[in-house]
Design a protein around this motif. Structure first.
Motif, mmCIF file in Angstrom:
data_model
loop_
_atom_site.group_PDB
_atom_site.id
_atom_site.type_symbol
_atom_site.label_atom_id
_atom_site.label_comp_id
_atom_site.label_asym_id
_atom_site.label_seq_id
_atom_site.Cartn_x
_atom_site.Cartn_y
_atom_site.Cartn_z
ATOM 1 N N ALA A 3 0.839 -1.207 0.000
ATOM 2 C CA ALA A 3 0.000 0.000 0.000
ATOM 3 C C ALA A 3 0.872 1.253 0.000
ATOM 4 O O ALA A 3 0.592 2.216 -0.726
ATOM 5 C CB ALA A 3 -0.931 -0.002 1.204
ATOM 6 N N ARG A 4 1.934 1.237 0.775
ATOM 7 C CA ARG A 4 2.839 2.391 0.828
ATOM 8 C C ARG A 4 3.541 2.595 -0.507
ATOM 9 O O ARG A 4 3.646 3.718 -1.007
ATOM 10 C CB ARG A 4 3.874 2.192 1.935
ATOM 11 N N THR A 5 4.014 1.528 -1.102
ATOM 12 C CA THR A 5 4.698 1.617 -2.401
ATOM 13 C C THR A 5 3.758 2.141 -3.473
ATOM 14 O O THR A 5 4.136 3.007 -4.274
ATOM 15 C CB THR A 5 5.251 0.233 -2.804
ATOM 16 N N LEU A 6 2.532 1.659 -3.486
ATOM 17 C CA LEU A 6 1.559 2.136 -4.475
ATOM 18 C C LEU A 6 1.236 3.606 -4.260
ATOM 19 O O LEU A 6 1.077 4.366 -5.215
ATOM 20 C CB LEU A 6 0.286 1.294 -4.409
ATOM 21 N N ASP A 11 2.064 9.251 -5.960
ATOM 22 C CA ASP A 11 2.651 10.580 -5.760
ATOM 23 C C ASP A 11 3.530 10.979 -6.945
ATOM 24 O O ASP A 11 3.539 12.143 -7.360
ATOM 25 C CB ASP A 11 3.473 10.626 -4.480
ATOM 26 N N GLU A 12 4.258 10.011 -7.489
ATOM 27 C CA GLU A 12 5.089 10.291 -8.669
ATOM 28 C C GLU A 12 4.227 10.653 -9.869
ATOM 29 O O GLU A 12 4.560 11.559 -10.631
ATOM 30 C CB GLU A 12 5.979 9.089 -8.978
ATOM 31 N N GLU A 13 3.116 9.964 -10.043
ATOM 32 C CA GLU A 13 2.193 10.288 -11.141
ATOM 33 C C GLU A 13 1.604 11.674 -10.949
ATOM 34 O O GLU A 13 1.452 12.430 -11.914
ATOM 35 C CB GLU A 13 1.073 9.248 -11.240
ATOM 36 N N LYS A 14 1.290 12.011 -9.711
ATOM 37 C CA LYS A 14 0.744 13.342 -9.421
ATOM 38 C C LYS A 14 1.761 14.413 -9.785
ATOM 39 O O LYS A 14 1.414 15.422 -10.413
ATOM 40 C CB LYS A 14 0.371 13.439 -7.941
ATOM 41 N N ALA A 15 3.008 14.197 -9.411
ATOM 42 C CA ALA A 15 4.063 15.163 -9.738
ATOM 43 C C ALA A 15 4.260 15.267 -11.241
ATOM 44 O O ALA A 15 4.444 16.364 -11.785
ATOM 45 C CB ALA A 15 5.371 14.759 -9.055
ATOM 46 N N ALA A 16 4.204 14.140 -11.929
ATOM 47 C CA ALA A 16 4.354 14.143 -13.389
ATOM 48 C C ALA A 16 3.208 14.905 -14.037
ATOM 49 O O ALA A 16 3.419 15.656 -15.005
ATOM 50 C CB ALA A 16 4.404 12.711 -13.923
ATOM 51 N N GLY A 17 2.012 14.750 -13.525
ATOM 52 C CA GLY A 17 0.856 15.452 -14.070
ATOM 53 C C GLY A 17 0.923 16.945 -13.837
ATOM 54 O O GLY A 17 0.441 17.738 -14.644
ATOM 55 N N GLN A 18 1.555 17.342 -12.735
ATOM 56 C CA GLN A 18 1.672 18.759 -12.413
ATOM 57 C C GLN A 18 2.852 19.407 -13.121
ATOM 58 O O GLN A 18 2.928 20.631 -13.199
ATOM 59 C CB GLN A 18 1.803 18.953 -10.898
ATOM 60 N N ALA A 19 3.748 18.579 -13.640
ATOM 61 C CA ALA A 19 4.957 19.105 -14.278
ATOM 62 C C ALA A 19 4.669 19.764 -15.616
ATOM 63 O O ALA A 19 5.497 20.491 -16.133
ATOM 64 C CB ALA A 19 5.987 17.991 -14.453
ATOM 65 N N GLY A 20 3.535 19.513 -16.165
ATOM 66 C CA GLY A 20 3.198 20.148 -17.439
ATOM 67 C C GLY A 20 2.893 19.111 -18.485
ATOM 68 O O GLY A 20 2.500 17.994 -18.193
ATOM 69 N N GLY A 21 3.068 19.511 -19.723
ATOM 70 C CA GLY A 21 2.727 18.623 -20.821
ATOM 71 C C GLY A 21 1.346 18.953 -21.335
ATOM 72 O O GLY A 21 0.703 19.914 -20.916
ATOM 73 N N ALA A 29 -2.037 11.078 -16.431
ATOM 74 C CA ALA A 29 -1.284 10.949 -15.181
ATOM 75 C C ALA A 29 -2.235 10.962 -13.986
ATOM 76 O O ALA A 29 -2.065 10.193 -13.037
ATOM 77 C CB ALA A 29 -0.262 12.079 -15.060
ATOM 78 N N LYS A 30 -3.248 11.820 -14.042
ATOM 79 C CA LYS A 30 -4.236 11.886 -12.954
ATOM 80 C C LYS A 30 -5.012 10.569 -12.844
ATOM 81 O O LYS A 30 -5.269 10.084 -11.741
ATOM 82 C CB LYS A 30 -5.184 13.054 -13.179
ATOM 83 N N GLN A 31 -5.345 9.987 -13.976
ATOM 84 C CA GLN A 31 -6.068 8.710 -13.975
ATOM 85 C C GLN A 31 -5.184 7.587 -13.416
ATOM 86 O O GLN A 31 -5.651 6.745 -12.646
ATOM 87 C CB GLN A 31 -6.557 8.359 -15.376
ATOM 88 N N ARG A 32 -3.892 7.576 -13.789
ATOM 89 C CA ARG A 32 -2.969 6.566 -13.242
ATOM 90 C C ARG A 32 -2.791 6.760 -11.740
ATOM 91 O O ARG A 32 -2.748 5.792 -10.984
ATOM 92 C CB ARG A 32 -1.626 6.635 -13.964
ATOM 93 N N GLU A 33 -2.718 8.028 -11.312
ATOM 94 C CA GLU A 33 -2.604 8.315 -9.879
ATOM 95 C C GLU A 33 -3.808 7.754 -9.131
ATOM 96 O O GLU A 33 -3.660 7.071 -8.110
ATOM 97 C CB GLU A 33 -2.518 9.828 -9.664
ATOM 98 N N ARG A 34 -4.991 8.024 -9.648
ATOM 99 C CA ARG A 34 -6.215 7.539 -9.008
ATOM 100 C C ARG A 34 -6.252 6.013 -8.964
ATOM 101 O O ARG A 34 -6.580 5.410 -7.939
ATOM 102 C CB ARG A 34 -7.427 8.080 -9.765
ATOM 103 N N SER A 35 -5.883 5.383 -10.061
ATOM 104 C CA SER A 35 -5.873 3.927 -10.137
ATOM 105 C C SER A 35 -4.899 3.327 -9.122
ATOM 106 O O SER A 35 -5.221 2.350 -8.436
ATOM 107 C CB SER A 35 -5.518 3.491 -11.560
ATOM 108 N N SER A 66 -8.363 8.073 3.248
ATOM 109 C CA SER A 66 -8.496 9.526 3.298
ATOM 110 C C SER A 66 -8.328 10.140 1.906
ATOM 111 O O SER A 66 -9.097 11.008 1.503
ATOM 112 C CB SER A 66 -7.455 10.105 4.260
ATOM 113 N N ILE A 67 -7.342 9.675 1.182
ATOM 114 C CA ILE A 67 -7.078 10.212 -0.155
ATOM 115 C C ILE A 67 -8.162 9.794 -1.140
ATOM 116 O O ILE A 67 -8.695 10.622 -1.879
ATOM 117 C CB ILE A 67 -5.684 9.766 -0.646
ATOM 118 N N THR A 68 -8.505 8.520 -1.150
ATOM 119 C CA THR A 68 -9.454 8.032 -2.157
ATOM 120 C C THR A 68 -10.883 8.493 -1.899
ATOM 121 O O THR A 68 -11.647 8.678 -2.847
ATOM 122 C CB THR A 68 -9.417 6.496 -2.272
ATOM 123 N N SER A 69 -11.255 8.698 -0.651
ATOM 124 C CA SER A 69 -12.618 9.166 -0.384
ATOM 125 C C SER A 69 -12.821 10.575 -0.924
ATOM 126 O O SER A 69 -13.937 10.945 -1.291
ATOM 127 C CB SER A 69 -12.950 9.092 1.106
#
Length: 126
Positions: A3-6, A11-21, A29-35, A66-69
Protein backbone atom coordinates in the motif's frame (compact mmCIF):
# COMPACT_ATOMS: atom_id res chain seq x y z
CA UNK A 1 4.32 -2.30 2.38
CA UNK A 2 2.51 -2.72 -0.91
CA UNK A 3 0.00 0.00 0.00
CA UNK A 4 2.84 2.39 0.83
CA UNK A 5 4.70 1.62 -2.40
CA UNK A 6 1.56 2.14 -4.48
CA UNK A 7 0.94 5.45 -2.71
CA UNK A 8 4.50 6.55 -3.51
CA UNK A 9 3.98 5.60 -7.17
CA UNK A 10 0.73 7.59 -7.15
CA UNK A 11 2.65 10.58 -5.76
CA UNK A 12 5.09 10.29 -8.67
CA UNK A 13 2.19 10.29 -11.14
CA UNK A 14 0.74 13.34 -9.42
CA UNK A 15 4.06 15.16 -9.74
CA UNK A 16 4.35 14.14 -13.39
CA UNK A 17 0.86 15.45 -14.07
CA UNK A 18 1.67 18.76 -12.41
CA UNK A 19 4.96 19.10 -14.28
CA UNK A 20 3.20 20.15 -17.44
CA UNK A 21 2.73 18.62 -20.82
CA UNK A 22 -0.42 18.37 -22.83
CA UNK A 23 -3.89 18.24 -21.34
CA UNK A 24 -4.08 14.61 -22.42
CA UNK A 25 -0.83 13.75 -20.64
CA UNK A 26 -1.98 15.49 -17.44
CA UNK A 27 -5.33 13.73 -17.58
CA UNK A 28 -3.65 10.35 -18.12
CA UNK A 29 -1.28 10.95 -15.18
CA UNK A 30 -4.24 11.89 -12.95
CA UNK A 31 -6.07 8.71 -13.97
CA UNK A 32 -2.97 6.57 -13.24
CA UNK A 33 -2.60 8.32 -9.88
CA UNK A 34 -6.21 7.54 -9.01
CA UNK A 35 -5.87 3.93 -10.14
CA UNK A 36 -2.72 3.43 -8.04
CA UNK A 37 -4.38 4.94 -4.97
CA UNK A 38 -7.42 2.69 -5.33
CA UNK A 39 -5.07 -0.27 -5.62
CA UNK A 40 -3.23 0.97 -2.53
CA UNK A 41 -6.54 1.12 -0.65
CA UNK A 42 -7.32 -2.47 -1.65
CA UNK A 43 -3.89 -3.69 -0.55
CA UNK A 44 -4.17 -1.91 2.79
CA UNK A 45 -7.69 -3.28 3.37
CA UNK A 46 -6.42 -6.78 2.66
CA UNK A 47 -3.52 -6.27 5.09
CA UNK A 48 -5.92 -5.17 7.84
CA UNK A 49 -8.15 -8.17 7.12
CA UNK A 50 -5.20 -10.57 7.21
CA UNK A 51 -3.66 -9.25 10.42
CA UNK A 52 -5.48 -6.56 12.32
CA UNK A 53 -2.66 -6.37 14.86
CA UNK A 54 -0.22 -4.68 12.46
CA UNK A 55 -0.12 -0.94 13.08
CA UNK A 56 1.25 -0.25 9.60
CA UNK A 57 -1.75 -1.87 7.96
CA UNK A 58 -4.10 0.42 9.88
CA UNK A 59 -1.97 3.49 9.22
CA UNK A 60 -1.75 2.93 5.46
CA UNK A 61 -5.41 1.97 5.21
CA UNK A 62 -6.34 5.27 6.87
CA UNK A 63 -4.00 7.22 4.58
CA UNK A 64 -5.30 5.53 1.43
CA UNK A 65 -8.95 5.86 2.52
CA UNK A 66 -8.50 9.53 3.30
CA UNK A 67 -7.08 10.21 -0.16
CA UNK A 68 -9.45 8.03 -2.16
CA UNK A 69 -12.62 9.17 -0.38
CA UNK A 70 -11.87 12.70 -1.57
CA UNK A 71 -12.23 11.46 -5.17
CA UNK A 72 -15.96 11.17 -4.55
CA UNK A 73 -16.37 14.70 -3.17
CA UNK A 74 -16.44 16.46 0.16
CA UNK A 75 -19.50 14.60 1.44
CA UNK A 76 -17.87 11.19 0.87
CA UNK A 77 -14.64 12.37 2.49
CA UNK A 78 -16.53 13.53 5.58
CA UNK A 79 -18.53 10.30 5.78
CA UNK A 80 -15.33 8.22 5.61
CA UNK A 81 -13.38 10.49 7.97
CA UNK A 82 -14.57 8.66 11.08
CA UNK A 83 -13.33 5.35 9.66
CA UNK A 84 -10.03 7.09 8.92
CA UNK A 85 -9.85 8.24 12.56
CA UNK A 86 -10.61 4.74 13.85
CA UNK A 87 -7.71 3.28 11.87
CA UNK A 88 -5.29 6.02 12.95
CA UNK A 89 -6.36 5.33 16.55
CA UNK A 90 -5.76 1.61 16.03
CA UNK A 91 -2.29 2.34 14.63
CA UNK A 92 -1.45 4.52 17.66
CA UNK A 93 -2.82 1.91 20.07
CA UNK A 94 -0.74 -0.85 18.43
CA UNK A 95 2.46 1.22 18.12
CA UNK A 96 2.37 4.14 20.57
CA UNK A 97 5.93 5.16 19.66
CA UNK A 98 5.15 5.62 15.95
CA UNK A 99 5.38 9.38 15.50
CA UNK A 100 3.78 9.36 12.06
CA UNK A 101 0.60 7.70 13.29
CA UNK A 102 0.37 10.12 16.20
CA UNK A 103 0.95 13.08 13.90
CA UNK A 104 -1.69 11.94 11.42
CA UNK A 105 -4.24 11.36 14.18
CA UNK A 106 -3.53 14.85 15.52
CA UNK A 107 -3.91 16.25 12.03
CA UNK A 108 -7.26 14.48 11.72
CA UNK A 109 -8.48 16.20 14.92
CA UNK A 110 -7.13 19.57 13.74
CA UNK A 111 -8.96 19.29 10.42
CA UNK A 112 -12.16 18.09 12.11
CA UNK A 113 -12.05 21.05 14.50
CA UNK A 114 -11.55 23.38 11.54
CA UNK A 115 -14.67 22.01 9.87
CA UNK A 116 -16.71 22.53 13.04
CA UNK A 117 -15.45 26.09 13.51
CA UNK A 118 -15.94 26.85 9.82
CA UNK A 119 -19.51 25.58 9.94
CA UNK A 120 -20.23 27.64 13.06
CA UNK A 121 -18.81 30.81 11.51
CA UNK A 122 -20.69 30.35 8.25
CA UNK A 123 -23.97 29.69 10.10
CA UNK A 124 -23.63 32.93 12.10
CA UNK A 125 -22.93 34.96 8.97
CA UNK A 126 -26.30 34.09 7.40
Amino acid sequence: RLARTLKELADEEKAAGQAGGSDGARKAAKQRERSLMLESLGAAREAVDLDGDQFGAHKWYAIALSITSAYDGVRAAIEQSFTVREHFEAAVRLAPADATSRHLLGLWFYEAAGRVVGDAVSSTEK
